[in-house]
Design a protein around this motif. Structure first.
Motif, PDB file in Angstrom:
ATOM      1  N   PRO A   1       9.741 -48.408 132.881  1.00 41.05           N
ATOM      2  CA  PRO A   1       8.955 -49.642 132.764  1.00 41.05           C
ATOM      3  C   PRO A   1       9.517 -50.587 131.706  1.00 41.05           C
ATOM      4  O   PRO A   1       9.971 -50.150 130.640  1.00 41.05           O
ATOM      5  CB  PRO A   1       7.566 -49.137 132.350  1.00 41.05           C
ATOM      6  CG  PRO A   1       7.811 -47.829 131.701  1.00 41.05           C
ATOM      7  CD  PRO A   1       9.017 -47.228 132.367  1.00 41.05           C
TER       8      PRO A   1
ATOM      9  N   THR B   1      -1.283 -52.369 133.554  1.00 42.53           N
ATOM     10  CA  THR B   1      -0.252 -53.257 134.093  1.00 42.53           C
ATOM     11  C   THR B   1       1.103 -52.627 133.811  1.00 42.53           C
ATOM     12  O   THR B   1       1.381 -52.231 132.674  1.00 42.53           O
ATOM     13  CB  THR B   1      -0.321 -54.649 133.431  1.00 42.53           C
ATOM     14  OG1 THR B   1      -1.612 -55.198 133.643  1.00 42.53           O
ATOM     15  CG2 THR B   1       0.730 -55.578 134.033  1.00 42.53           C
ATOM     16  N   VAL B   2       1.900 -52.476 134.839  1.00 44.10           N
ATOM     17  CA  VAL B   2       3.245 -51.913 134.681  1.00 44.10           C
ATOM     18  C   VAL B   2       4.243 -52.896 135.281  1.00 44.10           C
ATOM     19  O   VAL B   2       4.063 -53.354 136.409  1.00 44.10           O
ATOM     20  CB  VAL B   2       3.394 -50.558 135.405  1.00 44.10           C
ATOM     21  CG1 VAL B   2       4.774 -49.973 135.148  1.00 44.10           C
ATOM     22  CG2 VAL B   2       2.324 -49.581 134.966  1.00 44.10           C
TER      23      VAL B   2
ATOM     24  N   PHE C   1       9.750 -51.453 141.332  1.00 46.63           N
ATOM     25  CA  PHE C   1       8.762 -51.988 142.266  1.00 46.63           C
ATOM     26  C   PHE C   1       9.351 -53.052 143.196  1.00 46.63           C
ATOM     27  O   PHE C   1       8.740 -53.394 144.206  1.00 46.63           O
ATOM     28  CB  PHE C   1       7.581 -52.603 141.512  1.00 46.63           C
ATOM     29  CG  PHE C   1       6.790 -51.616 140.696  1.00 46.63           C
ATOM     30  CD1 PHE C   1       6.516 -50.352 141.192  1.00 46.63           C
ATOM     31  CD2 PHE C   1       6.324 -51.954 139.443  1.00 46.63           C
ATOM     32  CE1 PHE C   1       5.788 -49.433 140.446  1.00 46.63           C
ATOM     33  CE2 PHE C   1       5.592 -51.052 138.689  1.00 46.63           C
ATOM     34  CZ  PHE C   1       5.323 -49.786 139.185  1.00 46.63           C
TER      35      PHE C   1
ATOM     36  N   ARG D   1       3.966 -49.142 145.612  1.00 46.41           N
ATOM     37  CA  ARG D   1       4.019 -49.249 144.146  1.00 46.41           C
ATOM     38  C   ARG D   1       2.921 -48.409 143.495  1.00 46.41           C
ATOM     39  O   ARG D   1       3.172 -47.691 142.526  1.00 46.41           O
ATOM     40  CB  ARG D   1       3.829 -50.711 143.724  1.00 46.41           C
ATOM     41  CG  ARG D   1       4.970 -51.606 144.141  1.00 46.41           C
ATOM     42  CD  ARG D   1       4.662 -53.050 143.826  1.00 46.41           C
ATOM     43  NE  ARG D   1       5.722 -53.918 144.323  1.00 46.41           N
ATOM     44  CZ  ARG D   1       5.921 -55.158 143.896  1.00 46.41           C
ATOM     45  NH1 ARG D   1       5.133 -55.669 142.985  1.00 46.41           N
ATOM     46  NH2 ARG D   1       6.913 -55.880 144.391  1.00 46.41           N
ATOM     47  N   HIS D   2       1.703 -48.522 144.039  1.00 43.88           N
ATOM     48  CA  HIS D   2       0.607 -47.775 143.438  1.00 43.88           C
ATOM     49  C   HIS D   2       0.813 -46.271 143.608  1.00 43.88           C
ATOM     50  O   HIS D   2       0.473 -45.499 142.723  1.00 43.88           O
ATOM     51  CB  HIS D   2      -0.733 -48.211 144.046  1.00 43.88           C
ATOM     52  CG  HIS D   2      -1.188 -49.567 143.570  1.00 43.88           C
ATOM     53  ND1 HIS D   2      -2.506 -49.922 143.491  1.00 43.88           N
ATOM     54  CD2 HIS D   2      -0.464 -50.635 143.164  1.00 43.88           C
ATOM     55  CE1 HIS D   2      -2.583 -51.172 143.027  1.00 43.88           C
ATOM     56  NE2 HIS D   2      -1.364 -51.627 142.841  1.00 43.88           N
TER      57      HIS D   2
ATOM     58  N   VAL E   1       2.957 -45.098 140.858  1.00 45.49           N
ATOM     59  CA  VAL E   1       2.217 -44.986 139.597  1.00 45.49           C
ATOM     60  C   VAL E   1       1.339 -43.737 139.610  1.00 45.49           C
ATOM     61  O   VAL E   1       1.336 -42.945 138.661  1.00 45.49           O
ATOM     62  CB  VAL E   1       1.361 -46.247 139.345  1.00 45.49           C
ATOM     63  CG1 VAL E   1       0.472 -46.067 138.116  1.00 45.49           C
ATOM     64  CG2 VAL E   1       2.259 -47.472 139.179  1.00 45.49           C
TER      65      VAL E   1
ATOM     66  N   ILE F   1      -4.817 -50.982 138.883  1.00 47.23           N
ATOM     67  CA  ILE F   1      -3.371 -51.074 138.652  1.00 47.23           C
ATOM     68  C   ILE F   1      -2.847 -52.448 139.046  1.00 47.23           C
ATOM     69  O   ILE F   1      -3.152 -52.949 140.129  1.00 47.23           O
ATOM     70  CB  ILE F   1      -2.613 -50.021 139.482  1.00 47.23           C
ATOM     71  CG1 ILE F   1      -3.036 -48.611 139.102  1.00 47.23           C
ATOM     72  CG2 ILE F   1      -1.095 -50.187 139.306  1.00 47.23           C
ATOM     73  CD1 ILE F   1      -2.441 -47.535 139.990  1.00 47.23           C
TER      74      ILE F   1
ATOM     75  N   SER G   1       0.929 -53.789 139.448  1.00 47.24           N
ATOM     76  CA  SER G   1       2.316 -53.316 139.423  1.00 47.24           C
ATOM     77  C   SER G   1       3.229 -54.474 139.808  1.00 47.24           C
ATOM     78  O   SER G   1       3.155 -54.989 140.916  1.00 47.24           O
ATOM     79  CB  SER G   1       2.482 -52.147 140.390  1.00 47.24           C
ATOM     80  OG  SER G   1       1.928 -52.467 141.660  1.00 47.24           O
TER      81      SER G   1
END
Lengths: 107, 90
Positions: free
Chosen positions: B19, B47-48, B53, B61-62, B65, B82, B84
């Motif tokens: 990240p 928040t990433v 992604f 994406r989720h 995570v 989330i 992302s």
């Protein structure tokens, strides 16, 4: 019936299926409430829903079914769509309205 | 587990996503005692930002995570919102 088979039939037999905490009338979690509101905003006020708080087997089984660890979970035409964050993003982009077109009532 | 320990545990779990930025907000206090929260665990907004992604759907994406968080998702997190983002989406 095996819970995975039951879920498969539920999402297969209903154009829109929402697995949530509480009911559409009385959601018991903010994320589930958001999911219901978004569906309504898309012109889908009536849909199949399962209150996972009253169905512990489905509550666990649904997480394996979609390999998705959280609730709510939305399925449209048998396909996993996402949770409330994804529903919100898709709604803001107009994607969810497109996906639900044909299911939604004319509003 | 204090908030600081939780956040560092979470950051460790997310290391694999390389990240660029991680932001964590703890909303647990706003949800204390509600029906769905009886099982314990906190409510968080995460928040990433990561280049992994890029080109992936939000669902994909989720999943990345959730997979990275592993046990944390079951033990310490009741609810997680989330966001992302790929670097060029920030």
């Amino acid at each position: 019936m095996d819970v995975q088979q039951l879920i498969k039939e539920q999402v297969g037999n209903n154009p829109v299926a929402l697995y949530m905490k509480g009911t559409p009338q009385f959601p018991q979690c903010g994320f589930s409430a958001t999911a219901v509101q978004i569906l309504k905003a898309c012109g889908v006020p009536e849909f199949f829903s399962v209150n996972v708080l009253e169905n512990p087997e489905i509550r666990n089984g649904i997480k394996d079914f979609a390999n998705w660890p959280t609730i709510p979970q939305l399925y449209v035409r048998g396909e996993f769509v996402g949770g409330s964050d994804i529903m919100r993003e898709m709604y803001q982009d107009g994607e969810l309205q497109k996906l639900l077109a044909g299911i939604a009532e004319k509003v | 587990m204090s908030g600081g320990n939780f956040e560092s545990a979470l950051r460790n779990k997310l290391d694999g996503l390389a990240p660029i930025r991680i932001e964590l907000a703890d909303d647990s206090a706003r949800h204390a005692g509600h029906e769905g929260a009886k099982g314990g665990g906190g409510h968080y907004r995460l928040t990433v930002v990561s280049s992994v992604f890029a080109g992936k759907s939000t669902v994909a994406r989720h999943r990345l995570v959730y997979d990275a968080l592993g046990d944390l998702m079951h033990d310490k997190i009741h609810a997680l919102s989330i966001k992302s983002l790929a670097p060029d989406e920030v």
